[in-house]
Motif scaffolding. Structure first.
Motif, PDB file in Angstrom:
ATOM      1  N   VAL A 360       0.838  -1.203   0.000  1.00 32.78           N
ATOM      2  CA  VAL A 360       0.000   0.000   0.000  1.00 32.78           C
ATOM      3  C   VAL A 360       0.872   1.251   0.000  1.00 32.78           C
ATOM      4  O   VAL A 360       0.620   2.203  -0.755  1.00 32.78           O
ATOM      5  CB  VAL A 360      -0.937  -0.010   1.229  1.00 32.78           C
ATOM      6  N   ILE A 361       1.913   1.257   0.822  1.00 32.87           N
ATOM      7  CA  ILE A 361       2.796   2.423   0.909  1.00 32.87           C
ATOM      8  C   ILE A 361       3.572   2.607  -0.392  1.00 32.87           C
ATOM      9  O   ILE A 361       3.792   3.740  -0.844  1.00 32.87           O
ATOM     10  CB  ILE A 361       3.765   2.273   2.097  1.00 32.87           C
ATOM     11  N   ARG A 362       3.981   1.511  -1.019  1.00 31.99           N
ATOM     12  CA  ARG A 362       4.720   1.618  -2.281  1.00 31.99           C
ATOM     13  C   ARG A 362       3.859   2.257  -3.365  1.00 31.99           C
ATOM     14  O   ARG A 362       4.322   3.138  -4.099  1.00 31.99           O
ATOM     15  CB  ARG A 362       5.197   0.233  -2.724  1.00 31.99           C
ATOM     16  N   ARG A 363       2.610   1.840  -3.470  1.00 26.62           N
ATOM     17  CA  ARG A 363       1.717   2.434  -4.477  1.00 26.62           C
ATOM     18  C   ARG A 363       1.481   3.917  -4.186  1.00 26.62           C
ATOM     19  O   ARG A 363       1.437   4.741  -5.110  1.00 26.62           O
ATOM     20  CB  ARG A 363       0.388   1.674  -4.506  1.00 26.62           C
ATOM     21  N   SER A 364       1.340   4.246  -2.925  1.00 27.60           N
ATOM     22  CA  SER A 364       1.137   5.646  -2.557  1.00 27.60           C
ATOM     23  C   SER A 364       2.364   6.484  -2.920  1.00 27.60           C
ATOM     24  O   SER A 364       2.234   7.601  -3.442  1.00 27.60           O
ATOM     25  CB  SER A 364       0.853   5.741  -1.054  1.00 27.60           C
ATOM     26  N   PHE A 365       3.543   5.946  -2.673  1.00 22.91           N
ATOM     27  CA  PHE A 365       4.771   6.683  -2.970  1.00 22.91           C
ATOM     28  C   PHE A 365       4.965   6.855  -4.473  1.00 22.91           C
ATOM     29  O   PHE A 365       5.421   7.909  -4.934  1.00 22.91           O
ATOM     30  CB  PHE A 365       5.963   5.950  -2.365  1.00 22.91           C
ATOM     31  N   ASN A 476       8.795  -6.498  -5.607  1.00 20.35           N
ATOM     32  CA  ASN A 476       7.648  -6.552  -4.707  1.00 20.35           C
ATOM     33  C   ASN A 476       8.049  -6.329  -3.252  1.00 20.35           C
ATOM     34  O   ASN A 476       7.197  -6.096  -2.398  1.00 20.35           O
ATOM     35  CB  ASN A 476       6.947  -7.908  -4.837  1.00 20.35           C
ATOM     36  N   GLU A 477       9.364  -6.407  -2.973  1.00 22.58           N
ATOM     37  CA  GLU A 477       9.858  -6.178  -1.617  1.00 22.58           C
ATOM     38  C   GLU A 477      10.299  -4.730  -1.402  1.00 22.58           C
ATOM     39  O   GLU A 477      10.628  -4.342  -0.286  1.00 22.58           O
ATOM     40  CB  GLU A 477      11.038  -7.111  -1.324  1.00 22.58           C
ATOM     41  N   ARG A 478      10.295  -3.940  -2.471  1.00 21.14           N
ATOM     42  CA  ARG A 478      10.726  -2.549  -2.355  1.00 21.14           C
ATOM     43  C   ARG A 478       9.644  -1.713  -1.674  1.00 21.14           C
ATOM     44  O   ARG A 478       8.457  -1.863  -1.947  1.00 21.14           O
ATOM     45  CB  ARG A 478      11.022  -1.958  -3.735  1.00 21.14           C
ATOM     46  N   CYS A 479      10.074  -0.821  -0.819  1.00 20.95           N
ATOM     47  CA  CYS A 479       9.140   0.106  -0.170  1.00 20.95           C
ATOM     48  C   CYS A 479       9.937   1.155   0.597  1.00 20.95           C
ATOM     49  O   CYS A 479      10.866   0.806   1.333  1.00 20.95           O
ATOM     50  CB  CYS A 479       8.203  -0.637   0.786  1.00 20.95           C
ATOM     51  N   PRO A 480       9.586   2.430   0.466  1.00 24.02           N
ATOM     52  CA  PRO A 480      10.341   3.490   1.159  1.00 24.02           C
ATOM     53  C   PRO A 480       9.909   3.639   2.618  1.00 24.02           C
ATOM     54  O   PRO A 480       9.469   4.711   3.057  1.00 24.02           O
ATOM     55  CB  PRO A 480      10.000   4.735   0.336  1.00 24.02           C
ATOM     56  N   VAL A 481      10.044   2.575   3.400  1.00 24.12           N
ATOM     57  CA  VAL A 481       9.599   2.597   4.796  1.00 24.12           C
ATOM     58  C   VAL A 481      10.401   3.603   5.610  1.00 24.12           C
ATOM     59  O   VAL A 481       9.843   4.428   6.345  1.00 24.12           O
ATOM     60  CB  VAL A 481       9.723   1.190   5.418  1.00 24.12           C
ATOM     61  N   PHE A 482      11.721   3.543   5.477  1.00 25.59           N
ATOM     62  CA  PHE A 482      12.574   4.457   6.240  1.00 25.59           C
ATOM     63  C   PHE A 482      12.387   5.897   5.765  1.00 25.59           C
ATOM     64  O   PHE A 482      12.367   6.832   6.575  1.00 25.59           O
ATOM     65  CB  PHE A 482      14.036   4.034   6.106  1.00 25.59           C
ATOM     66  N   LEU A 483      12.237   6.086   4.466  1.00 19.15           N
ATOM     67  CA  LEU A 483      12.005   7.427   3.926  1.00 19.15           C
ATOM     68  C   LEU A 483      10.686   7.989   4.442  1.00 19.15           C
ATOM     69  O   LEU A 483      10.589   9.180   4.770  1.00 19.15           O
ATOM     70  CB  LEU A 483      12.001   7.378   2.398  1.00 19.15           C
ATOM     71  N   GLN A 484       9.671   7.149   4.531  1.00 21.96           N
ATOM     72  CA  GLN A 484       8.384   7.592   5.073  1.00 21.96           C
ATOM     73  C   GLN A 484       8.540   8.039   6.526  1.00 21.96           C
ATOM     74  O   GLN A 484       7.957   9.042   6.946  1.00 21.96           O
ATOM     75  CB  GLN A 484       7.358   6.462   4.981  1.00 21.96           C
TER      76      GLN A 484
END
Length: 493
Positions: A360-365, A476-484
Motif C-alpha cells: 500500500v505504501i509503495r503504491r502511494s509513494f 515486490n519487496e521494495r518500499c520506502p519505509v525508512f524514507l516515510q
C-alpha cells in the motif's frame, strides 16, 4: 615471533587496501579537466566530462554535477539512483529513490547516450556485498590512519570508523541513562550473542529478570521470524516500558504458548515492581531528611499481615499496539500468523492501528513521485496530492504514535508494538514514540543512537526495501519505509 628487526613474522600476511580494491584509471573527455571536489577514501573517479553548462563526474561512489551558470554542486550517491532516461535527445534524467530528480543537458545526443551507458554500468543491484562503497572506504581509511596520512587522518573520519566498536557502549549507556534496574527488575540476556535465538535481533536483549534464556527460546518459536518481545525504552518516572516484537504464530487453529503469555504478564508485573521500588526509594529519601512520614505514605505491608515490605505498585495491563487492521491480522492466520487471542492474555489489551502494509505504501509513494514530476502549476495539485494518500498514511502513523505516548505518559502502561514481521511499521511507531517522549533522541547524538538501535540492530530490511544489496532484485519487496519515517520526523519537527 617477530624478526630481529622488529618486522612481522613471515607467516603473518598483511593485505593493503590497494590489493583488495585496486585503484581504477580515470577517463577524461578533455585533458584540461580537473576533478572539482575532494574524493573520499577509496573513491575513484571513473569518467570526467563536460555538460552544456559545467562539469560531470562519475566515480565509484557518486555522480557529481557542477553547474557554472548557478555555481551549484549536486552530488548523487550511486545507491540512491533508481532509474535513468533520456528526454529530447540531449537531456539525461536521473530518478532517485527519494523521489528527487536530477537533470543533465549535453551539447550532442551522442554524448548524452554515452553518459547514460556509463552510469547504467555502475548502478543497479550489486552482485556482492563487497562491491558496496562502504567496504573500500573502510579499507582505505584504515590504511590511511595506520600510515598516519594527513589527507584523511581527521577526527571526523576517525569517529566514523569507530562507530562499530561503540555498539555495546551505546547499549549500556542507554540502560544506565534510562534507569533500568539490573539488580532486581530487569536483566540483560546474552543468549543471542551468536544470533542463534533470532538472526535479525541485536546480541543483547533487555527482558524481565524472571524470564530465563530457555523461556526466551520457547517464546521465539511462537513469534514470526523468531522476533520475540524485547524491551527498548523505559519511562524514568513511571517505569513503563516500550517493547517490540513480531506477530504470534496463532494460525487457523488458534495455537497458544504459555511461555509467551508468561512473558507479557512478566512485563506488566516488572513495570509495577519498578514503580513500587521507585516509591520506596523516594519514601526512604524523604524519611532520611528528618520528615515524619504519614501512614498513607508508608510502605504497605504484605497481605498476610507480616511486616515484609511490598514494593509492587498497581499492575497495569500491557497495551498491545498492533499496527495492522483487525481484518489483516485475522487474514494472516491463514499464513500461520495472526494476533494475540486476548482471552489467553488477561494481563494485556490490544488495539489495532489500521496502517497499510508495504504494498500500500509503495503504491502511494509511486503516485506521489508522479505528482512531484508534474508541473507545479497544474490544476488541482493539492487535490491530486490528497489522492496519493501519502499524507493520510503519515497521519495514521502519527495517530499510532500518540496512542503509544498516551499509554506511557498519561496512564503509565507498558506498551508492546508489533505488525506482521516487526521490521517495517513497528520501528516507525516505536522510534517516533521515543522521539516524542524522550528529548535526548531529539539531539544529533541521540538521533544516531535511536536509528542504529530501532532500524539497524533490530533488523529493518534496508537491502530489500531500498534495493541496494545483493539479491534484492525482487521489486515486490521494495518500499520506502525508512524514507516515510524520515518524512514523519520532518512533519513533527
Amino acid at each position: 615471533m617477530e624478526g630481529t628487526d622488529g618486522s612481522p613474522p613471515p607467516s603473518l600476511c598483511i593485505v593493503r587496501a590497494t590489493e583488495f580494491f585496486p585503484r581504477l584509471n580515470m577517463e577524461k573527455e578533455d585533458a584540461e579537466l580537473e576533478v572539482p571536489y575532494q574524493e573520499l577514501a577509496g573513491e575513484f573517479v571513473l569518467y570526467l566530462g563536460r555538460t552544456d553548462d559545467g562539469i560531470l563526474s562519475l566515480s565509484t561512489y557518486r555522480i557529481f554535477i557542477l553547474k557554472n551558470s548557478t555555481n551549484s554542486e549536486t552530488s548523487v550517491p550511486l545507491g540512491l539512483i533508481e532509474g535513468l532516461q533520456i528526454r529530447d535527445l540531449f537531456h539525461l534524467i536521473i530518478n532517485c529513490k527519494d523521489a528527487s530528480t536530477v537533470k543533465c543537458s549535453f551539447e550532442t545526443a551522442e554524448q548524452c547516450a554515452e553518459w547514460l551507458r556509463r552510469i547504467q554500468l555502475c548502478v543497479g543491484v550489486p552482485e556482492t556485498l563487497e562491491s558496496l562503497f562502504a567496504f573500500p572506504f573502510h579499507s582505505y581509511m584504515s590504511d590511511a590512519i595506520n600510515m598516519q596520512s594527513e589527507a584523511y587522518n581527521s577526527p571526523e573520519y576517525l569517529e566514523r570508523l569507530q562507530r562499530a566498536k561503540r555498539a555495546d557502549d551505546d547499549f549500556m549507556s542507554e540502560v544506565v541513562r534510562l534507569g533500568f534496574d539490573l539488580n532486581g527488575t530487569w536483566r540483560i540476556s546474552k543468549t543471542n550473542e551468536e544470533f542463534k535465538l533470532c538472526p535479525s535481533y541485536p546480541q543483547r536483549l533487555l527482558v524481565p529478570a524472571c524470564i530465563s534464556d530457555d523461556m526466551l527460546y520457547e517464546v521465539a518459536k511462537f513469534r514470526g521470524s523468531r522476533r520475540l518481545p524485547a524491551v527498548v525504552w523505559r519511562h524514568k518516572k513511571s517505569g513503563a516500558v516500550i517493547a517490540r516484537c513480531s506477530q504470534p504464530e496463532v494460525g487457523w487453529f488458534g495455537w497458544r504458548n504459555n511461555t509467551d503469555e508468561q512473558l507479557l504478564k512478566a512485563l506488566s508485573e516488572a513495570c509495577a515492581f519498578d514503580r513500587g521500588e521507585q516509591m520506596r526509594r523516594q519514601s526512604q529519601s524523604i524519611n532520611t531528611t528528618g520528615r515524619r512520614m504519614t501512614p498513607s505514605e508508608s510502605t504497605p505491608s504484605s497481605t498476610d499481615g507480616s511486616h515484609e515490605e511490598v514494593t509492587m505498585d498497581e499492575v497495569q495491563k500491557v497495551l498491545i499496539v498492533d499496527a495492522r487492521s483487525y481484518a489483516s491480522a485475522v487474514t494472516n492466520r491463514a499464513r500461520g500468523g495472526g494476533c494475540e487471542c486476548i482471552e489467553y492474555y488477561p494481563s494485556a489489551e490490544i488495539e489495532f492501528m489500521n496502517l497499510g502494509n508495504i504494498h500500500v505504501i509503495r503504491r502511494s509513494f509511486q503516485a506521489l513521485r508522479q505528482l512531484c514530476a508534474s508541473p507545479a502549476d497544474s490544476q488541482n495539485w493539492l487535490g491530486s496530492l490528497e489522492k496519493t494518500f501519502w499524507l493520510q498514511h503519515l497521519s495514521g502513523l502519527l495517530a499510532a504514535t500518540i496512542t503509544v505516548c498516551h499509554a506511557i505518559e498519561k496512564k503509565g502502561r507498558p506498551v508492546l508494538v508489533h505488525c506482521s514481521d516487526g521490521w517495517d511499521r513497528t520501528p516507525q511507531i516505536v522510534a517516533t514514540a521515543q522521539l516524542c517522549l524522550d528529548p535526548y533522541y531529539r539531539t544529533v547524538e541521540g538521533f544516531r543512537v535511536l536509528v542504529e538501535r530501532e532500524w539497524l540492530s533490530f533488523g529493518h530490511k534496508f537491502s530489500d526495501r531500498c534495493g541496494h544489496g545483493p539479491g534484492s532484485d525482487e521489486l515486490n519487496e521494495r518500499c520506502p519505509v525508512f524514507l516515510q519515517w524520515l518524512d514523519l520526523v520532518h512533519q513533527i519537527h
